[in-house]
Design a protein around this motif. Structure first.
Motif, PDB file in Angstrom:
ATOM      1  N   MET A  40      21.421  28.534  36.344  1.00 48.82           N
ATOM      2  CA  MET A  40      20.501  27.826  36.924  1.00 48.82           C
ATOM      3  C   MET A  40      20.929  27.283  38.203  1.00 48.82           C
ATOM      4  O   MET A  40      21.853  26.727  38.668  1.00 48.82           O
ATOM      5  N   SER A  41      19.884  27.040  38.978  1.00 46.58           N
ATOM      6  CA  SER A  41      19.922  27.027  40.402  1.00 46.58           C
ATOM      7  C   SER A  41      20.239  25.419  40.863  1.00 46.58           C
ATOM      8  O   SER A  41      19.881  24.571  39.854  1.00 46.58           O
ATOM      9  N   ASN A  42      20.902  24.920  41.913  1.00 49.33           N
ATOM     10  CA  ASN A  42      20.576  23.511  42.055  1.00 49.33           C
ATOM     11  C   ASN A  42      19.641  22.600  42.156  1.00 49.33           C
ATOM     12  O   ASN A  42      19.567  21.549  41.843  1.00 49.33           O
ATOM     13  N   THR A  43      18.187  23.477  42.318  1.00 49.48           N
ATOM     14  CA  THR A  43      17.112  22.593  42.447  1.00 49.48           C
ATOM     15  C   THR A  43      16.472  22.853  41.020  1.00 49.48           C
ATOM     16  O   THR A  43      15.497  22.057  40.860  1.00 49.48           O
ATOM     17  N   GLU A  44      16.996  23.595  40.147  1.00 42.90           N
ATOM     18  CA  GLU A  44      16.175  23.918  38.957  1.00 42.90           C
ATOM     19  C   GLU A  44      16.726  22.473  37.756  1.00 42.90           C
ATOM     20  O   GLU A  44      17.642  22.219  37.744  1.00 42.90           O
TER      21      GLU A  44
END
Length: 286
Positions: free
Chosen positions: A1-5
């Protein structure tokens, strides 16, 4: 999972792969799974892991009954992704739908014209940018000119979609009628294809529910969908899993609500226009 997700929901449910690489799977079966919804994807955690990227969804449908397995489930969402169609049924369908709308639309920037009509009179409102926020009750739009528009989902009347030129580009424009300080207004919304698709589905669903305005149980909805799918009234008890007396009581109530009409006294029924509208809430284009 990305930092923005960000994770939006984590629930139990099931999914069914109805179409794979363009081929309808008539022997498809439901698979129990954990459903994880984020701002970027839907992850279906079963024996294997399947992911649906939100921005790859081409179309959303209430119904895609590829076989009796899918027809036997009263509530699910059909996601058309490329050449695949995946049906997802969460343990709390209404909550999952709203969570999906939030994941897809919250923070999205679209074009807004408000009010395009007020009291039936055309206004000279310019198109401006607006940022979306979805709640259980409403779609809220914070506009660049400082206006805050709230479209109560229980207050939506007429809704239509038309292609229009906006700043030299042809766009699909959602024209939604609602009220503002007891005055009928029409707000126009246009955005990128994905946002427009999700907005249209969410607002059409609310409009249809308001038009039907019926308080039906899940069993009554399953009876309606069975009739809509061509199941004989005589086969309803076995198909839905209820006894004959319960079926007769449901028929009596649906007749009283003008959802079905009697073809032959107490033996055969057809859906009325209102009944087909209720069925339409659960059925998308196939």
């Amino acid at each position: 999972m990305s930092n923005t997700e960000k994770k939006i929901a984590d629930t139990q449910g099931k999914y069914l792969l109805a179409v794979s690489q363009g081929q309808r799977l008539t022997d498809a079966e439901w698979q129990n799974c954990r459903i994880i919804l984020t701002t970027e994807r839907i992850a279906l955690m079963a024996d294997d892991k399947r992911q649906i990227a939100l921005d790859e969804i081409d179309r959303i449908a209430d119904r895609f009954d590829v076989n009796q397995q899918s027809a036997g489930v009263s509530e699910y969402v059909g996601f058309h992704v490329g050449e695949d169609v995946i049906l997802v049924s969460a343990s709390n369908h209404a909550e999952f739908e709203t969570d999906f709308y939030r994941a897809s639309l919250n923070g999205a920037v679209i074009r807004v014209q408000h009010p395009a009509l007020k009291g039936g009179v055309v206004q000279n409102a310019e198109w401006t940018k607006g940022r979306l926020k979805v709640s259980d009750e409403a779609l809220q739009v914070a506009m660049a000119d400082g206006q805050a528009v709230t479209i109560d989902r229980a207050d939506i009347g007429d809704l239509s979609v038309d292609d229009k030129q906006i700043n030299g580009e042809e766009r699909s424009v959602i024209q939604v009628e609602h009220s503002e300080e007891d005055i009928s207004v029409e707000t126009h919304l246009a955005g990128d294809e994905f946002y427009a698709t999700v907005l249209q589905v969410m607002l059409e669903e609310s409009a249809e529910q308001n038009r039907a305005d019926l308080d039906l149980s899940s069993t009554e909805k399953r009876v309606i969908m069975a009739l809509h799918s061509g199941v004989s009234p005589f086969d309803i008890p076995n198909f839905v899993g209820i006894d004959v007396e319960k079926t007769e009581a449901i028929f009596d109530r649906l007749i009283e609500l003008d959802v079905i009409s009697v073809v032959r006294e107490r033996t055969e029924v057809n859906l009325t226009t209102k009944g087909r509208r209720v069925a339409g809430e659960r059925m998308g284009e196939q």
